[in-house]
Design an enzyme around this catalytic site. Structure first.
Site, mmCIF file in Angstrom:
data_model
loop_
_atom_site.group_PDB
_atom_site.id
_atom_site.type_symbol
_atom_site.label_atom_id
_atom_site.label_comp_id
_atom_site.label_asym_id
_atom_site.label_seq_id
_atom_site.Cartn_x
_atom_site.Cartn_y
_atom_site.Cartn_z
ATOM 1 N N HIS A 1 6.946 49.780 -17.408
ATOM 2 C CA HIS A 1 7.499 50.841 -18.285
ATOM 3 C C HIS A 1 7.128 52.195 -17.293
ATOM 4 C CE1 HIS A 1 8.517 53.471 -21.557
ATOM 5 N NE2 HIS A 1 7.707 54.393 -21.062
ATOM 6 N N CYS A 2 8.158 52.864 -16.581
ATOM 7 C CA CYS A 2 7.793 53.803 -15.846
ATOM 8 C C CYS A 2 7.822 55.325 -16.612
ATOM 9 C CB CYS A 2 8.709 53.892 -14.665
ATOM 10 S SG CYS A 2 8.574 55.054 -13.242
ATOM 11 N N PRO A 3 6.683 56.028 -16.465
ATOM 12 C CA PRO A 3 6.683 57.220 -17.469
ATOM 13 C C PRO A 3 7.477 58.417 -16.720
ATOM 14 C CG PRO A 3 4.586 56.683 -16.484
ATOM 15 C CD PRO A 3 5.235 55.548 -16.262
ATOM 16 N N GLY B 1 10.645 58.024 -17.388
ATOM 17 C CA GLY B 1 10.816 58.008 -18.944
ATOM 18 C C GLY B 1 11.555 56.839 -19.405
ATOM 19 N N ASN B 2 11.536 55.678 -19.070
ATOM 20 C CA ASN B 2 12.065 54.412 -19.557
ATOM 21 C C ASN B 2 11.455 53.374 -18.848
ATOM 22 O OD1 ASN B 2 14.109 53.274 -21.086
ATOM 23 N ND2 ASN B 2 15.782 53.779 -19.662
#
Lengths: 457, 174
Positions: free
Chosen positions: A236-238, A241-242
């Protein structure tokens, strides 16, 4: 009597004509209202909304329990399926855009990229275009547009979310599990729910997801931030954002690759620009020039951003190139699934660098199985406190899919068939679950439009 | 009362004389859902989309084994064709990358084309093979590509049905 309050509702006392709210402002376009069997008695009550705002969840649920009054209103609404999806995603543009809830870091990413590039275009490009070549800003623009396109594509698309099992499927799987486990003596814990599958002479364990009620396919994982099972879950890559999963991994990789190239490009031409100006008029003079011609502060900002971006993004690109060459996901790498101990090898790898790259980057473009923009029926029959849960469960149990060309029940027939008499609904209320948890009765994402319910005497 | 049998809402149960279903229309209006069977995915060849061809026991009395296996094998072939990694998929991938994937706004991907073929095939199978036997096959894409759901319907004899009442949700005994 206190009533469930959303953030925009008004209190009204008995006897006042209520303000009937027919839908949230944002979703008026998507929800249509058909009021059937409206009771038009004189005494109206302030409408209760089934929408449970996060902070007022308990209050409104208890309020509905207390308000056990009969009402003869059944409202059928057509909503888009994304409004009913469980999970912690946010949707925009009427379901076209799908992101995680926390978007702050994504805005930071956008700001950094757009900010740095606009400074570059504003201050460096005029000089370089004139003194070196107009091709430099041209390629910079192309690269910049590509980076933004890849970023938006990664952020806004469905990463490969696996929809949760419908009740019948969940029950079927439970039956299979119980059959497989046999009789567990009372007091003993049942064995963990695992299915073994042999892929390429390797035993792979499929775990059971208690949230989604499915056995996860190989390489799928449950993202706790988005509360979804994602196929070929990477991480999950902040910044984006997804989640990064099967469907958007290649866009994510192209984003990091092109961002590395863009950073190197801007960094190089920053240096070239400073060098050229220094050659013209001395290094210190160049740095001291007043704002308007060559601001030192902007130069410093750009160099700083580029420096840190270089080390982090280029490193990330290198890491993902390594993963792609081995056909592994970040998740598997972190867990050490195929690290080689116990002679465990990656069963998905073709053992060939080119083949692995081609499969990951040039493989088929998988469709989204979520069908965010399909229409479904939401029937809100309110006869008692437990009616709202039963309505949402009925809409969950009867998905009106638009993809099947021969739908089982056409939408036009449902209002007539489903209209219960007041007596029947009063009977149903006894049989339906009393202690229904409020969380079930409305999705965690609070975007469902409010529907007015009018009480009659 | 089996707890695992539910009626999907909005189905009207009408008094009905026992007769053979002829088409999907009749299935929709005059039958009640008795059970559902879920054909699971077969992961033995990796993560490509394949369904198990094992014949479920619930369908033994309803449909011939060969017809069922034919349907599942054809579906598997369709999915294999959609997910094939070869010359055409590379070309599509490279072209799409060169245009920053904007080409997908105007062009349909190969997978989507095959999905349309699958939808048509399933409808045709439903009309010709499954509905006359009181079964209905749901497109796997509607179930997240996890299962092929086959709904088993039973026509209610005239003795066992109530007249004109609709049931919202509940359970029924077989």
């Amino acid at each position: 009597m206190s009533l469930g309050q959303g953030p925009r509702s008004r209190r009204s006392s008995r006897g006042r004509i209520p303000h009937v709210r027919l839908g949230n402002r944002r979703h008026r376009r998507s929800g249509e209202l058909d009021c059937i069997g409206l009771c038009t008695n004189l005494q109206h009550r302030r409408a209760e909304t089934p929408r449970l705002h996060k902070t007022n969840k308990k209050n409104s649920w208890h309020a509905r329990r207390r308000a056990r009054t009969m009402s003869a209103v059944m409202v059928t609404r057509k909503v888009r399926k994304w409004e009913k999806l469980p999970g912690k995603n946010t949707f925009c543009c009427d379901g076209r855009v799908m992101m995680a809830r926390q978007k702050g870091v994504f805005y930071l990413t956008l700001f950094l990229i757009v900010g740095t590039c606009s400074l570059f275009f504003a201050f460096e490009c005029p000089y370089l275009a004139v003194h070196l070549s107009p091709a430099i800003p041209f390629f910079a623009v192309l690269l910049f547009l590509f980076v933004i396109a890849m970023l938006l594509r990664t952020s806004f698309s469905d990463p490969g979310v696996l929809p949760r099992a419908l009740p019948e499927e969940a029950t079927f799987i439970e039956m299979e599990i119980e059959a497989a486990n046999g009789n567990v003596p009372a007091g003993q814990r049942p064995p963990p729910r695992i299915r073994n599958v042999q892929i390429n002479n390797q035993i792979v364990k499929l775990k059971y997801c208690y949230t989604c009620k499915i056995f996860r396919p190989p390489r799928a994982s449950h993202c706790s931030i988005c509360d979804n099972c994602v196929d070929r879950f990477d991480h999950h890559c902040p910044w984006v954002g997804n989640c990064v999963g099967k469907r958007n991994y290649r866009y994510f990789y192209m984003f990091t690759l092109s961002l590395s190239l863009l950073t190197i490009y801007i960094f190089t031409f920053n240096i070239v620009h400073v060098v050229m100006r220094s050659v013209d008029g001395g290094f210190l003079n160049t740095l001291k020039e007043t704002p308007g011609t060559y601001p030192f502060l902007f130069f410093f900002f750009k160099v700083l951003v580029c420096f840190f971006t270089l080390w982090s993004v280029v490193g990330l690109t290198g890491f993902h190139t390594y993963l792609i060459s081995l056909n592994q996901t970040t998740n598997e790498d972190i867990k050490g699934s195929w690290s080689g101990k116990n002679r465990v090898q990656n069963p998905y790898s073709h053992k060939n660098f080119m083949k692995n790259c081609c499969e990951v980057l040039c493989g088929p473009t998988y469709p989204s199985v979520l069908d965010r923009r399909g229409m479904t029926q939401e029937d809100l029959t309110v006869s008692s406190a437990s009616a709202a849960p039963s309505s949402s469960s009925s809409s969950n149990a009867a998905p009106q899919t638009t993809k099947t060309t021969a739908p089982l029940i056409p939408n036009e027939h449902t209002p007539d068939d489903a209209r219960p008499s007041i007596a029947a609904s009063a009977e149903n209320s006894d049989s339906s679950k009393e202690g229904f948890p409020p969380k079930r009765s409305s999705p965690a994402r609070v975007t469902s439009p409010r529907v007015a319910l009018i009480k009659c005497i | 009362l089996s707890p695992y049998i539910t009626i999907m809402p909005y189905i009207t149960i009408m008094p009905y004389c026992h007769h053979h279903f002829h088409n999907l229309q009749e299935l929709r209006h005059s039958a009640s859902l008795a059970n559902k069977v879920f054909i699971q995915r077969d992961y033995s060849e990796g993560t490509t989309c394949r369904f198990q061809t094992k014949f479920p026991s619930e369908l033994e009395s309803r449909i011939e084994r060969t017809l069922f296996e034919d349907t599942v094998k054809t579906l598997n072939n369709y999915y294999a064709e959609a997910e094939k990694i070869g010359g055409q998929s590379y070309l599509e991938g490279c072209l799409a990358c060169a245009t920053a994937y904007l080409i997908f706004l105007c062009m349909e991907t190969r997978y989507e084309k095959v999905l349309k073929k699958i939808a048509k095939y399933i409808q045709e199978q439903n009309e010709k093979v499954y509905a006359p036997r009181g079964l209905l096959v749901t497109d796997p894409i509607d179930r997240g590509m996890r299962v092929i759901e086959i709904s088993i319907y039973e026509d209610r004899g005239s003795s066992g049905s109530s007249s004109g009442s609709s049931s919202v949700s509940g359970s029924t005994a077989r």
